[in-house]
Structures are given as C-alpha cells and as structure tokens.
Design a protein around this motif. Structure first.
Motif, PDB file in Angstrom:
ATOM      1  N   LEU A   5      -1.601   2.382  -6.377  1.00  0.00           N
ATOM      2  CA  LEU A   5      -0.593   1.329  -6.245  1.00  0.00           C
ATOM      3  C   LEU A   5       0.739   1.715  -6.887  1.00  0.00           C
ATOM      4  N   LYS A   6       0.925   3.008  -7.124  1.00  0.00           N
ATOM      5  CA  LYS A   6       2.131   3.460  -7.824  1.00  0.00           C
ATOM      6  C   LYS A   6       3.405   2.938  -7.163  1.00  0.00           C
ATOM      7  N   VAL A   7       3.536   3.093  -5.854  1.00  0.00           N
ATOM      8  CA  VAL A   7       4.752   2.663  -5.159  1.00  0.00           C
ATOM      9  C   VAL A   7       4.917   1.153  -5.297  1.00  0.00           C
ATOM     10  N   ASP A   8       3.833   0.397  -5.085  1.00  0.00           N
ATOM     11  CA  ASP A   8       3.897  -1.062  -5.214  1.00  0.00           C
ATOM     12  C   ASP A   8       4.302  -1.473  -6.625  1.00  0.00           C
ATOM     13  N   ILE A   9       3.681  -0.880  -7.623  1.00  0.00           N
ATOM     14  CA  ILE A   9       3.962  -1.237  -9.020  1.00  0.00           C
ATOM     15  C   ILE A   9       5.429  -0.978  -9.351  1.00  0.00           C
ATOM     16  N   LEU A  10       5.936   0.159  -8.925  1.00  0.00           N
ATOM     17  CA  LEU A  10       7.348   0.468  -9.197  1.00  0.00           C
ATOM     18  C   LEU A  10       8.287  -0.511  -8.486  1.00  0.00           C
ATOM     19  N   LEU A  11       7.933  -0.908  -7.266  1.00  0.00           N
ATOM     20  CA  LEU A  11       8.739  -1.912  -6.560  1.00  0.00           C
ATOM     21  C   LEU A  11       8.660  -3.264  -7.257  1.00  0.00           C
ATOM     22  N   TRP A  12       7.487  -3.651  -7.753  1.00  0.00           N
ATOM     23  CA  TRP A  12       7.327  -4.923  -8.467  1.00  0.00           C
ATOM     24  C   TRP A  12       8.194  -4.932  -9.715  1.00  0.00           C
ATOM     25  N   LEU A  13       8.196  -3.832 -10.432  1.00  0.00           N
ATOM     26  CA  LEU A  13       8.986  -3.770 -11.658  1.00  0.00           C
ATOM     27  C   LEU A  13      10.486  -3.811 -11.370  1.00  0.00           C
TER      28      LEU A  13
END
Length: 157
Positions: A5-13
């Motif tokens: 979920l690296k891409v998702d997590i970075l977008l969430w942040l």
C-alpha cells in the motif's frame, strides 16, 4: 522491501484519506435503531454523551482542536452542503479525561483492514527503505492522519 500500500499511504499523507476508499459494496442491518440498507451512509445525527462534570472540559478541548486545525467550523459555502452528512457524538473516557469521537455509525458502512499493534521486530517487514517512522500517543494519536476534504462530511460533531 516495497509495502503493498506504499503508493496509497503516501497519497493519504499528502492529500488526506478518502473514506470512499473504505466503503463496503453494500451495508445492511440496524445501528442504534436506525435501519441501514444502502451503500452510502445516510443523513445521521446523534447527540453528544457528555456528563455535566465534563462539559466545560469538552468545550475547552474543542476550542483547542479548532485552534490547532484538527476541527474546522463547517462552512456551507465552501464545503458543498448545508451541514455534514453525519454528526456523531462525542464521548469522554472519564478515568483520564480523553475525548472520543464515536464513529460506530460510519463504521457500519466500512470494510476496514485489520490492524495489529506489533513490536519493533515487525518493522522491517512492513516498511520500505527511506520511510520515516513515528510514535504517537493515544491522546492525539489520530491527528497526524489528514482527511481528504471529500470525507469531512462524514465527521461532523
């Protein structure tokens, strides 16, 4: 190691979490006497459950949350509707006063990943190279997670 979920997590942040990402395909049942039979949460209001002994303390906490931009006053002109879709109650955990936002109604519509609090030994298997890691306390443990403006309507108080 790359986290799935690296891409998702970075977008969430960067942009905030969108509740829509976690909505179930369909929800049915009953919560607090309200019948649920839809994909999206419906208009919901519940009064705060704060005993008189904590009302002044809660007022001060809310003022502090507004001052630190954790809470925003709802503005129908800029937020797209006359009021939030969901206004859920605030509760107080009395043993060491802690303000609690009761999101159980919203939770009826969500499919959430299970979360475990692991020890330090688990960090290498769930983080990626160059990732920052922080610790949080329970008093303000969720304030570092931004909500995308499209999700603000689900978190009225």
């Amino acid at each position: 190691m790359n986290h799935p979920l690296k891409v998702d997590i970075l977008l969430w942040l960067k942009y905030g979490i969108k509740v829509e990402y976690f909505l179930s395909d369909f929800s049915s049942g009953t919560y607090n006497g309200v019948h649920i039979n839809s994909r999206l949460p419906q208009f919901y209001r519940e009064r705060n459950h704060v005993s008189p002994e904590f009302q002044e303390w809660v007022t001060l906490e809310i003022q502090q949350l507004v001052k630190s931009n954790v809470l925003l006053k709802w503005d129908p002109d800029t937020m797209g509707s006359p009021s939030p879709l969901i206004i859920a109650p605030l509760l107080v955990e009395p043993s060491k006063p802690r303000l609690i936002y009761d999101a159980r109604y919203l939770n009826c519509f969500l499919t959430l990943p299970s979360v475990e609090m692991w020890g330090l030994g688990k960090i290498p298997s769930c983080c990626w190279e160059g990732m920052y890691f922080i610790t949080v306390d329970h008093k303000s443990g969720y304030f570092h997670v931004p909500l995308h403006p499209s999700s603000w309507t689900y978190f009225g108080v």
